[in-house]
Design a protein around this motif. Structure first.
Motif, PDB file in Angstrom:
ATOM      1  N   GLN A  48      50.871  -6.434 -15.281  1.00 41.93           N
ATOM      2  CA  GLN A  48      49.705  -7.255 -15.578  1.00 41.93           C
ATOM      3  C   GLN A  48      49.645  -8.437 -14.620  1.00 41.93           C
ATOM      4  O   GLN A  48      50.630  -8.815 -14.005  1.00 41.93           O
ATOM      5  CB  GLN A  48      49.793  -7.784 -17.028  1.00 41.93           C
ATOM      6  N   ASP A  49      48.507  -9.047 -14.524  1.00 45.43           N
ATOM      7  CA  ASP A  49      48.364 -10.275 -13.753  1.00 45.43           C
ATOM      8  C   ASP A  49      49.292 -11.336 -14.335  1.00 45.43           C
ATOM      9  O   ASP A  49      49.527 -11.395 -15.534  1.00 45.43           O
ATOM     10  CB  ASP A  49      46.906 -10.755 -13.819  1.00 45.43           C
ATOM     11  N   THR A  50      49.829 -12.203 -13.466  1.00 43.70           N
ATOM     12  CA  THR A  50      50.805 -13.176 -13.918  1.00 43.70           C
ATOM     13  C   THR A  50      50.228 -14.183 -14.904  1.00 43.70           C
ATOM     14  O   THR A  50      50.973 -14.869 -15.597  1.00 43.70           O
ATOM     15  CB  THR A  50      51.403 -13.938 -12.720  1.00 43.70           C
ATOM     16  N   GLN A  51      48.886 -14.297 -14.969  1.00 44.76           N
ATOM     17  CA  GLN A  51      48.285 -15.239 -15.900  1.00 44.76           C
ATOM     18  C   GLN A  51      48.133 -14.639 -17.301  1.00 44.76           C
ATOM     19  O   GLN A  51      47.758 -15.324 -18.234  1.00 44.76           O
ATOM     20  CB  GLN A  51      46.918 -15.682 -15.374  1.00 44.76           C
ATOM     21  N   VAL A  52      48.410 -13.343 -17.433  1.00 44.76           N
ATOM     22  CA  VAL A  52      48.272 -12.675 -18.717  1.00 44.76           C
ATOM     23  C   VAL A  52      49.509 -12.936 -19.577  1.00 44.76           C
ATOM     24  O   VAL A  52      50.624 -12.902 -19.095  1.00 44.76           O
ATOM     25  CB  VAL A  52      48.089 -11.158 -18.496  1.00 44.76           C
ATOM     26  N   ARG A  53      49.283 -13.225 -20.853  1.00 42.63           N
ATOM     27  CA  ARG A  53      50.395 -13.379 -21.791  1.00 42.63           C
ATOM     28  C   ARG A  53      50.236 -12.356 -22.913  1.00 42.63           C
ATOM     29  O   ARG A  53      49.128 -12.094 -23.380  1.00 42.63           O
ATOM     30  CB  ARG A  53      50.438 -14.796 -22.375  1.00 42.63           C
ATOM     31  N   VAL A  54      51.335 -11.776 -23.320  1.00 44.57           N
ATOM     32  CA  VAL A  54      51.334 -10.703 -24.307  1.00 44.57           C
ATOM     33  C   VAL A  54      52.106 -11.147 -25.545  1.00 44.57           C
ATOM     34  O   VAL A  54      53.231 -11.619 -25.439  1.00 44.57           O
ATOM     35  CB  VAL A  54      51.974  -9.423 -23.722  1.00 44.57           C
ATOM     36  N   PHE A  55      51.462 -10.989 -26.710  1.00 46.90           N
ATOM     37  CA  PHE A  55      52.110 -11.367 -27.966  1.00 46.90           C
ATOM     38  C   PHE A  55      52.108 -10.157 -28.898  1.00 46.90           C
ATOM     39  O   PHE A  55      51.065  -9.549 -29.133  1.00 46.90           O
ATOM     40  CB  PHE A  55      51.388 -12.542 -28.619  1.00 46.90           C
ATOM     41  N   ALA A  56      53.278  -9.818 -29.396  1.00 46.48           N
ATOM     42  CA  ALA A  56      53.401  -8.676 -30.298  1.00 46.48           C
ATOM     43  C   ALA A  56      53.003  -9.067 -31.709  1.00 46.48           C
ATOM     44  O   ALA A  56      52.913 -10.248 -32.051  1.00 46.48           O
ATOM     45  CB  ALA A  56      54.834  -8.158 -30.280  1.00 46.48           C
ATOM     46  N   MET A  57      52.772  -8.051 -32.552  1.00 41.41           N
ATOM     47  CA  MET A  57      52.425  -8.253 -33.948  1.00 41.41           C
ATOM     48  C   MET A  57      53.571  -7.769 -34.827  1.00 41.41           C
ATOM     49  O   MET A  57      54.341  -6.897 -34.441  1.00 41.41           O
ATOM     50  CB  MET A  57      51.141  -7.486 -34.286  1.00 41.41           C
ATOM     51  N   PRO A  58      53.718  -8.322 -36.025  1.00 42.09           N
ATOM     52  CA  PRO A  58      54.811  -7.928 -36.913  1.00 42.09           C
ATOM     53  C   PRO A  58      54.578  -6.530 -37.488  1.00 42.09           C
ATOM     54  O   PRO A  58      53.492  -5.962 -37.348  1.00 42.09           O
ATOM     55  CB  PRO A  58      54.752  -8.994 -38.011  1.00 42.09           C
ATOM     56  N   PRO A  59      55.584  -5.963 -38.141  1.00 41.77           N
ATOM     57  CA  PRO A  59      55.447  -4.609 -38.685  1.00 41.77           C
ATOM     58  C   PRO A  59      54.386  -4.543 -39.783  1.00 41.77           C
ATOM     59  O   PRO A  59      54.204  -5.476 -40.561  1.00 41.77           O
ATOM     60  CB  PRO A  59      56.839  -4.303 -39.233  1.00 41.77           C
ATOM     61  N   ALA A  60      53.697  -3.415 -39.807  1.00 42.02           N
ATOM     62  CA  ALA A  60      52.686  -3.195 -40.838  1.00 42.02           C
ATOM     63  C   ALA A  60      53.357  -2.843 -42.163  1.00 42.02           C
ATOM     64  O   ALA A  60      54.497  -2.381 -42.212  1.00 42.02           O
ATOM     65  CB  ALA A  60      51.755  -2.066 -40.403  1.00 42.02           C
ATOM     66  N   GLU A  61      52.655  -3.080 -43.225  1.00 48.72           N
ATOM     67  CA  GLU A  61      53.143  -2.708 -44.558  1.00 48.72           C
ATOM     68  C   GLU A  61      53.328  -1.195 -44.608  1.00 48.72           C
ATOM     69  O   GLU A  61      52.479  -0.429 -44.159  1.00 48.72           O
ATOM     70  CB  GLU A  61      52.130  -3.146 -45.621  1.00 48.72           C
ATOM     71  N   ASP A  62      54.479  -0.774 -45.143  1.00 48.58           N
ATOM     72  CA  ASP A  62      54.808   0.642 -45.325  1.00 48.58           C
ATOM     73  C   ASP A  62      54.840   1.412 -44.003  1.00 48.58           C
ATOM     74  O   ASP A  62      54.556   2.616 -43.959  1.00 48.58           O
ATOM     75  CB  ASP A  62      53.809   1.310 -46.280  1.00 48.58           C
ATOM     76  N   ALA A  63      55.209   0.726 -42.906  1.00 52.43           N
ATOM     77  CA  ALA A  63      55.330   1.400 -41.616  1.00 52.43           C
ATOM     78  C   ALA A  63      56.468   2.419 -41.673  1.00 52.43           C
ATOM     79  O   ALA A  63      57.506   2.188 -42.298  1.00 52.43           O
ATOM     80  CB  ALA A  63      55.604   0.385 -40.511  1.00 52.43           C
ATOM     81  N   LYS A 164      64.584  -2.924 -52.636  1.00 54.35           N
ATOM     82  CA  LYS A 164      63.615  -3.674 -53.444  1.00 54.35           C
ATOM     83  C   LYS A 164      62.186  -3.494 -52.944  1.00 54.35           C
ATOM     84  O   LYS A 164      61.265  -3.265 -53.711  1.00 54.35           O
ATOM     85  CB  LYS A 164      63.984  -5.158 -53.454  1.00 54.35           C
ATOM     86  N   THR A 165      61.998  -3.626 -51.617  1.00 49.88           N
ATOM     87  CA  THR A 165      60.630  -3.615 -51.074  1.00 49.88           C
ATOM     88  C   THR A 165      60.182  -2.229 -50.630  1.00 49.88           C
ATOM     89  O   THR A 165      58.984  -1.983 -50.481  1.00 49.88           O
ATOM     90  CB  THR A 165      60.539  -4.557 -49.868  1.00 49.88           C
ATOM     91  N   GLY A 166      61.151  -1.348 -50.402  1.00 52.92           N
ATOM     92  CA  GLY A 166      60.813  -0.026 -49.909  1.00 52.92           C
ATOM     93  C   GLY A 166      60.429   0.006 -48.435  1.00 52.92           C
ATOM     94  O   GLY A 166      59.999   1.044 -47.935  1.00 52.92           O
ATOM     95  N   GLN A 167      60.603  -1.121 -47.716  1.00 53.12           N
ATOM     96  CA  GLN A 167      60.219  -1.210 -46.308  1.00 53.12           C
ATOM     97  C   GLN A 167      61.387  -0.815 -45.401  1.00 53.12           C
ATOM     98  O   GLN A 167      62.541  -1.170 -45.659  1.00 53.12           O
ATOM     99  CB  GLN A 167      59.757  -2.626 -45.964  1.00 53.12           C
ATOM    100  N   TRP A 168      61.076  -0.089 -44.334  1.00 51.98           N
ATOM    101  CA  TRP A 168      62.089   0.277 -43.346  1.00 51.98           C
ATOM    102  C   TRP A 168      62.310  -0.882 -42.368  1.00 51.98           C
ATOM    103  O   TRP A 168      61.378  -1.527 -41.920  1.00 51.98           O
ATOM    104  CB  TRP A 168      61.639   1.500 -42.552  1.00 51.98           C
ATOM    105  N   ARG A 169      63.601  -1.138 -42.082  1.00 54.55           N
ATOM    106  CA  ARG A 169      63.950  -2.147 -41.092  1.00 54.55           C
ATOM    107  C   ARG A 169      65.173  -1.669 -40.302  1.00 54.55           C
ATOM    108  O   ARG A 169      65.967  -0.854 -40.788  1.00 54.55           O
ATOM    109  CB  ARG A 169      64.275  -3.505 -41.743  1.00 54.55           C
ATOM    110  N   ILE A 170      65.318  -2.177 -39.075  1.00 51.91           N
ATOM    111  CA  ILE A 170      66.444  -1.805 -38.208  1.00 51.91           C
ATOM    112  C   ILE A 170      67.682  -2.573 -38.666  1.00 51.91           C
ATOM    113  O   ILE A 170      67.674  -3.808 -38.715  1.00 51.91           O
ATOM    114  CB  ILE A 170      66.125  -2.114 -36.740  1.00 51.91           C
ATOM    115  N   SER A 171      68.747  -1.855 -38.964  1.00 55.24           N
ATOM    116  CA  SER A 171      69.967  -2.488 -39.474  1.00 55.24           C
ATOM    117  C   SER A 171      71.079  -2.560 -38.428  1.00 55.24           C
ATOM    118  O   SER A 171      72.033  -3.327 -38.578  1.00 55.24           O
ATOM    119  CB  SER A 171      70.482  -1.729 -40.701  1.00 55.24           C
ATOM    120  N   ALA A 172      71.012  -1.759 -37.385  1.00 52.91           N
ATOM    121  CA  ALA A 172      72.005  -1.797 -36.301  1.00 52.91           C
ATOM    122  C   ALA A 172      71.301  -1.437 -35.009  1.00 52.91           C
ATOM    123  O   ALA A 172      70.488  -0.507 -34.970  1.00 52.91           O
ATOM    124  CB  ALA A 172      73.151  -0.832 -36.581  1.00 52.91           C
ATOM    125  N   LEU A 173      71.618  -2.165 -33.938  1.00 48.36           N
ATOM    126  CA  LEU A 173      70.909  -1.975 -32.673  1.00 48.36           C
ATOM    127  C   LEU A 173      71.820  -2.310 -31.509  1.00 48.36           C
ATOM    128  O   LEU A 173      72.840  -2.994 -31.671  1.00 48.36           O
ATOM    129  CB  LEU A 173      69.650  -2.832 -32.627  1.00 48.36           C
TER     130      LEU A 173
END
Length: 611
Positions: A48-63, A164-173
């Motif tokens: 991308q052009d150096t002036q472009v900034r990229v921001f990620a979004m958090p995980p969706a519910e029940d991803a 409790k929440t039923g949400q998937w998350r990364i536990s080891a990386l």
């Protein structure tokens, strides 16, 4: 980047906001990831052009697990300063343990991903793992130092479903972060930090000699503050034994300093902690000089620095013009002449910035034609020259003044042929002369302090072959060597060790590292900046090519030199305003614009700038 694949999870687009000068753009997803099946390629985000900034979004519910892994990898390539969004894809425990700043692994392409099993494929339905794979290109460590890396990459990601929440998350990386080469190029930029050569001063006023130490910082995450923190914390481990810093041990930005930016007068105020508050004015000026040298290749908007200590007390302030007089830096020392051998094998010179082709013999014994020469080197102050005789067996040193006598050879080789005798010599800023004897029976790297006296044999305990060419950096701390082994010629960069400067302390070149591992044969090279080399060589089965390469092995931004056939030698000034010059089958040529080669003379050879 990748399209939906058949039989895989539903493709979820990367939800990242891209801010540009002219508006807001939605960036498409970067990874295509199956919950099961074979490895799939993950393409990197296009640059991308150096002036472009990229921001990620958090995980969706029940991803799904695949979407979690995909979103996490995409978040690693965003401009999130502390990877806070990426941590939202992790369990609380994994988030506490993860240290993304300690390692960046760069792959040829984005990581390929395969699910090791589906949730429900075994009794433990609340755990699943994925394998990330690819071909390693490089790493950037916790000191922000770049290093070549080859071979396969294969690491596990494990996910857990929260009870409790039923949400998937990364536990080891895996440690740190991983991304493709194009994402790395978009996210990171190389910046030279500056320190001073240990035990080295030059000139009548005894200026310290500046040494560049390249590091990589994230472009979109306040690079100015990043590089100032890195500079203050000290040099990289590879360079550290050969340099010193004006900043005292333990110095840091004052606690609570979030970001640095120059004011409307282009003055950067740098608040420092107590460890830096007690320095004297001379040392403070050194600290300020390091800052100005470092920031000049990052931004043109800093003309002065103002260092503040405890209670916001001013320690010193320094303008860029004063910094140029406070330390010696090759990049700011434009040579007066370009030198080469004419058709009579005598040393001649022409103005370094000349567009013409006229040259005149140098004054003294190397220009009068009394001794035919094969190669030459001129000292950085352009007062002394060293020349190797036409048969390669004898090295002469003489002053560049009228009537300067040639005298006896200061080094003699007994090699059986021209190619087994002396290399082109090379000078550093303090006036020391380096040359290699390629005698197969007794190969040696030699040093003549101040270009005279008994030559000292330099220790090279890690040398993997026979030296074919030598170029010392102006700072005298780094050495570039073309080394031959098993029919291949590689370019290595090593660190010069002089101990504490005491008499009798052995001189060495150690910690050699390859900076062009993809080239099978390096035919010519020259320093072309404080941390850049110009190189001619070829890959296996490939054509001869010209390129620039950083001393850490990374590729600098900007175009490569234009192609040139039959290159035998090249020379470049560390002042980037002067043209690259080469000796080829067409004679001596130069490229003022960097795109087209122009003939200087047909009958000539061995062009060199001072050094």
């Amino acid at each position: 980047m990748g399209a939906d694949h058949e039989g895989g999870v539903r493709r979820r687009p990367l939800r990242a906001v891209v801010y540009a000068v002219c508006g807001v753009v939605l960036l498409a997803g970067c990874a295509s990831m199956p919950d099961s099946g074979d490895l799939r390629d993950v393409e990197s985000t296009p640059r991308q052009d150096t002036q472009v900034r990229v921001f990620a979004m958090p995980p969706a519910e029940d991803a799904s697990p695949g979407e979690i892994v995909q979103g996490f990898l995409e978040a690693l390539t965003s401009d999130d300063p502390h990877y806070d969004t990426a941590r939202k894809y992790l369990t609380a425990d994994a988030g506490r343990k993860w240290r993304p700043e300690r390692l960046t692994t760069v792959l040829a392409d984005g990581p390929s991903i395969a699910a090791d099993q589906q949730p429900g494929d075994r009794e433990d339905a609340d755990n699943v793992s994925y394998t990330l794979a690819g071909d390693k290109v490089a790493t950037v460590d916790g000191e922000q130092a770049y290093a070549h890396a080859g071979g396969p990459y294969s690491k596990k990601l494990r996910l857990t479903r929260d009870a409790k929440t039923g949400q998937w998350r990364i536990s080891a990386l895996p440690p740190g972060v991983v991304m493709g080469k194009s994402d790395f190029q978009r996210n990171y930029t190389s910046v030279d930090k500056y320190y001073f050569a240990s035990n080295t001063w030059v000139g009548a006023s005894g200026q310290p000699v500046a040494v560049a130490d390249p590091v990589f910082v994230r472009k979109g995450v306040d690079p100015m503050t990043q590089v100032v923190r890195s500079l203050i914390s000290g040099p990289t481990s590879w360079l550290s034994p050969g340099v010193r810093s004006g900043f005292p041990r333990g110095a840091a930005l004052r606690k609570g300093t979030a970001s640095l930016a120059p004011d409307d007068q282009n003055v950067l105020t740098v608040p420092l902690n107590d460890k830096a508050s007690g320095v004297g004015s001379a040392r403070c000026d050194e600290m300020a000089t390091q800052l100005l040298f470092t920031l000049r290749n990052l931004t043109p908007t800093v003309d002065a620095v103002d260092l503040r200590g405890t209670g916001d007390k001013r320690l010193c302030d320094l303008r860029e013009s004063a910094a140029q007089n406070a330390a010696w830096d090759a990049a700011t020392k434009s040579p007066e002449y370009l030198y080469f051998l004419d058709g009579k094998h005598r040393l001649v010179r022409m103005a370094g910035d000349s567009q013409g082709t006229g040259a005149a013999p140098v004054p003294g014994g190397l220009g009068d034609g009394g001794k035919e020469l094969r190669s030459v080197a001129v000292s950085r102050d352009e007062r002394t020259a060293a020349g190797v005789g036409i048969d390669g067996s004898s090295l002469y040193v003489t002053s560049l003044t009228s009537g300067g006598a040639l005298g006896d050879a200061v080094v003699t080789s007994r090699g059986a042929s021209k190619d087994d005798r002396l290399t082109t010599p090379s000078w550093d800023a303090r006036g020391d002369l380096w040359v290699a004897d390629r005698d197969r029976r007794d190969p040696r790297l030699l040093l003549l302090e101040q270009g005279r006296g008994e030559p000292v044999t330099v220790r090279t305990p890690e040398l993997p072959g026979r030296i074919k060419d030598v170029r010392v950096a102006a700072d005298g701390v780094r050495m570039a060597l073309v080394v031959e082994k098993d029919g291949k010629q590689s370019l290595l960069v090593g660190r010069v060790g002089r101990g504490d400067g005491s008499a009798g302390e052995p001189v060495s070149v150690t910690e050699l590292r390859s900076v062009t591992p993809e080239l099978e044969e390096v035919t010519a090279m020259s320093w072309a900046g404080d941390s850049r080399l110009a190189v001619a060589g070829q890959e296996r089965g490939g054509l001869l090519q010209m390129r620039y390469v950083q001393v850490d092995g990374s590729t600098p931004d900007g175009p490569a030199p234009a192609a040139l056939s039959g290159v035998k030698t090249i020379t470049a000034s560390q002042d980037g305003r002067l043209p690259l010059v080469a000796y080829s089958e067409d004679g001596i040529v130069r490229t003022p614009s960097g795109t087209q080669w122009q003939k200087v003379v047909k009958e000539g050879s061995a062009p060199v700038y001072p050094g």
